[in-house]
Design a protein around this motif. Structure first.
Motif, mmCIF file in Angstrom:
data_model
loop_
_atom_site.group_PDB
_atom_site.id
_atom_site.type_symbol
_atom_site.label_atom_id
_atom_site.label_comp_id
_atom_site.label_asym_id
_atom_site.label_seq_id
_atom_site.Cartn_x
_atom_site.Cartn_y
_atom_site.Cartn_z
ATOM 1 N N PHE A 63 0.820 -1.210 0.000
ATOM 2 C CA PHE A 63 0.000 0.000 0.000
ATOM 3 C C PHE A 63 0.856 1.262 0.000
ATOM 4 O O PHE A 63 0.464 2.296 -0.523
ATOM 5 N N TYR A 64 2.017 1.175 0.594
ATOM 6 C CA TYR A 64 2.792 2.395 0.884
ATOM 7 C C TYR A 64 3.951 2.602 -0.096
ATOM 8 O O TYR A 64 4.674 1.667 -0.419
ATOM 9 N N ASN A 65 4.106 3.873 -0.486
ATOM 10 C CA ASN A 65 5.130 4.219 -1.468
ATOM 11 C C ASN A 65 6.553 3.957 -0.981
ATOM 12 O O ASN A 65 7.457 3.732 -1.789
ATOM 13 N N LEU A 66 6.764 4.032 0.317
ATOM 14 C CA LEU A 66 8.141 3.973 0.819
ATOM 15 C C LEU A 66 8.552 2.580 1.308
ATOM 16 O O LEU A 66 9.638 2.410 1.854
ATOM 17 N N LEU A 67 7.677 1.593 1.149
ATOM 18 C CA LEU A 67 8.054 0.216 1.483
ATOM 19 C C LEU A 67 8.281 -0.526 0.173
ATOM 20 O O LEU A 67 7.424 -0.520 -0.704
ATOM 21 N N VAL A 119 7.626 10.706 -7.022
ATOM 22 C CA VAL A 119 6.938 10.650 -5.735
ATOM 23 C C VAL A 119 5.974 11.824 -5.665
ATOM 24 O O VAL A 119 6.146 12.839 -6.359
ATOM 25 N N VAL A 120 4.967 11.671 -4.817
ATOM 26 C CA VAL A 120 3.977 12.735 -4.669
ATOM 27 C C VAL A 120 4.564 13.865 -3.835
ATOM 28 O O VAL A 120 5.579 13.705 -3.183
ATOM 29 N N ALA B 173 4.327 5.745 5.808
ATOM 30 C CA ALA B 173 5.267 5.099 4.892
ATOM 31 C C ALA B 173 4.968 5.518 3.461
ATOM 32 O O ALA B 173 5.253 4.795 2.520
ATOM 33 N N GLY B 174 4.388 6.707 3.307
ATOM 34 C CA GLY B 174 4.172 7.219 1.973
ATOM 35 C C GLY B 174 2.803 6.891 1.429
ATOM 36 O O GLY B 174 2.628 5.873 0.759
#
Lengths: 154, 436
Positions: A63-67, A119-120, B173-174
């Motif tokens: 779900f998360y952009n940074l994982l 990235v946003v 986490a974004g």
């Protein structure tokens, strides 16, 4: 298996929440910090400690952009592609980075040094265009400035 | 510490410590009336605290503008469950860059705001949820929290008042969606950041199914001065029903971009001309997004208005999160709409169909259109798809995507027509623009 260091860092988060599951995003970030990305094995390791299935963890991770569920370079360049950065010439900066590194957005350099991700909004719109490299925010980008910045990351 | 040169027209309430040496330290904070609002609140009843906040006419600074005192009043104080104070520091509305500065320059002001909210609703623990991209702020905040504990301003029996309060930090986490309050709570609990069905609202069942006050960083940061100097003083800075000041983030084609604290109701044109130094390079103003990218765009002719919630609502747009994005005459409005939609399509959480499908189709349509592959009927189709999303999604993200799109199509139809029949974008060769 989690390393003792990973385990200690994750367990330090436990007292902050009423249950262990709430720690899972932090736990994935901790393991990613040590291993670079989240492999299936990494999710199994975390799941065992938190009492969660790796499928549940995968659902959260994706779900998360940074994982990252795929390997990335040693350094990740997050280039803002939202509206303020665009109108201040963000696309030119992206083209410059792509040309310099010989990769397209979303790719990793052959030497494994950089991954470039769009990235946003990075919330520094008054200093657009903006990018982050790993944890560092770099503002008021120009091609010349980007060249200098990228040199700092081996 | 990054902070633009202040403007003489600013009214510094929340930003009064910006620029002071070690502005983030507890010593600076205590030397400048810090934690006095908390001590005053400690002498008051919860009802009186809430009344004071209501008097201030403080409205939520995250975007929706809901009256803060009323929100706090919804929390069932007698509930046997623990209550939580949660800070929404997931600032990610494109064009918004103020919460970052508030935490960076004055973290204790935020902590004090949380403690006062704690007194008001009988909560003894708080979480600060900060977006993952602002990782460095956690270090600043953790340092401030450690200082507060060591000096007796957090923890058990704060300053001998008998009040206990703990604060924890968490990074996201974004995910833009986690700025939506119920999605933030899901994320706080370690889940995918998808919105919850409401009711129940967070005031009744929020973090870990317990009553929760959830406000934006700027909202909490306004609270200490409201308690210290009185709600009426804060209210008088703004316009009726729109109390206080607001941190406006000026970005885009403007000579002096930056974050400026101005009274509510400050005129938008004056903000651009006087505070922001006017449109850059001697260019003409074409359009302004007044409150972050989810707000309908204003044409240059529509910008002579007071920046408060009610005036902007009358102008069929929103004050949103205070992100004022200025666009000059060379900016392609089709591309602006396309870039904004690309953002929402990427950040739609996928939970409900109108948003997931609507944003994806609008992105496709707008990209095709900008590339010159659009048909005349697509102009209406873009508006139709967007209008069909309005009010039909679980959370405001669908509306946030649809509203600006509708405004771009309606207000700049001529520019859409200029892209028809494979013609190249008429703005593409302007000096500061580049190809997709």
């Amino acid at each position: 298996m989690l390393t003792p260091e990973e385990r200690t860092e994750i367990e330090a988060e436990f007292p902050h929440y009423p249950n262990r599951k709430a720690v899972c995003i932090d736990a994935m970030k901790i393991v990613q910090k040590h291993r670079g990305w989240l492999s299936d094995e990494a999710l199994d390791d975390i799941g065992e400690l938190l009492g969660m299935s790796s499928t549940d963890l995968d659902g959260v991770a994706t779900f998360y952009n940074l994982l990252f569920r795929r390997p990335v370079g040693r350094h990740v360049i997050y280039l803002c592609d939202s509206v303020s950065c665009w109108i201040m010439g963000g696309d030119q900066q992206r083209n410059h980075i792509c040309k310099r590194l010989g990769i397209a957005s979303g790719e990793t350099t052959a030497d494994g040094r950089f991954t470039l991700l769009p990235v946003v909004c990075l919330g520094a719109c008054d200093h657009a265009p903006v990018m982050m490299v790993d944890q560092d925010t770099h503002r008021d980008l120009t091609p010349e400035k980007i060249d200098q910045i990228l040199e700092q990351y081996d | 510490m990054l902070y633009n040169k202040p403007d003489p027209q600013e009214v510094k309430v929340l930003t009064r410590r910006f620029g002071l040496e070690n502005s983030a330290s507890i010593d600076t904070y205590l030397a400048t009336d810090g934690y006095q609002g908390f001590l005053k609140a400690r002498e008051m009843t919860p009802d009186d605290i809430i009344t004071e906040v209501k008097t201030s006419n403080l409205r939520g600074r995250g975007g929706a503008g809901f009256p803060t005192g009323m929100k706090w009043g919804f929390v069932p104080r007698t509930s046997p469950k623990p209550k939580y104070i949660v800070v929404n520091g997931d600032e990610s509305e494109p064009g918004t860059c103020k919460d970052r500065l508030l935490i960076e320059n004055d973290p204790h002001q935020l902590l004090e705001g949380m403690m006062i909210a704690g007194l008001a609703v009988d909560a003894h623990a708080g979480y600060v949820y900060i977006r993952g991209e602002y990782r460095y702020l956690i270090d600043i905040l953790d340092k401030a929290i450690a200082e507060a504990y060591s000096r007796g301003w957090l923890g058990k029996n704060i300053q001998g008042t008998g009040f206990d309060f703990d604060v924890y930090t968490q990074t996201g986490a974004g995910a833009y969606e986690c700025g939506e309050e119920s999605a933030l709570l899901e994320s706080l609990e370690g889940k995918r950041g998808v919105p919850r069905i409401r009711p129940p609202f967070p005031a009744v069942s929020g973090a870990f199914q317990c009553p929760t006050v959830l406000n934006n960083v700027e909202t909490y940061s306004a609270v200490p001065s409201i308690l210290r100097d009185g709600g009426a003083a804060f209210a008088s800075l703004g316009t009726p029903r729109n109390g206080g000041t607001r941190l406006f983030c000026l970005s885009g084609h403007i000579n002096r971009p930056g974050v400026y604290e101005l009274p509510m109701g400050f005129n938008l044109l004056r903000m651009i001309e006087e505070v922001g130094g006017g449109v850059w390079r001697g260019k003409k103003l074409k359009a302004v997004i007044p409150g972050g990218s989810s707000c309908p765009v204003l044409t240059a002719d529509e910008c002579d208005l007071a920046m408060d919630y009610d005036t902007l609502a009358k102008a069929k747009t929103m004050l949103g999160s205070g992100g004022v994005v200025v666009m000059d005459e060379d900016t392609c409005m089709v591309k602006a709409a396309m870039r904004i939609m690309r953002f929402y399509a990427h950040e739609s959480c996928g939970w409900c169909i109108p948003c997931r499908e609507g944003t994806a189709w609008l992105r496709k349509l707008l990209i095709r259109f900008h590339d010159g592959g659009g048909a005349r009927s697509d102009i209406d189709l873009i508006g139709d798809v967007a209008r069909n999303m309005l009010g039909r999604t679980f959370c405001p993200l669908g509306d946030a995507a649809a509203m600006p799109t509708i405004s771009f199509v309606e207000k700049f139809r001529g520019e859409f027509e200029a892209h028809l029949a494979g013609r190249p974008c008429p703005h593409e060769h302007a000096d500061h623009l580049a190809l997709v």
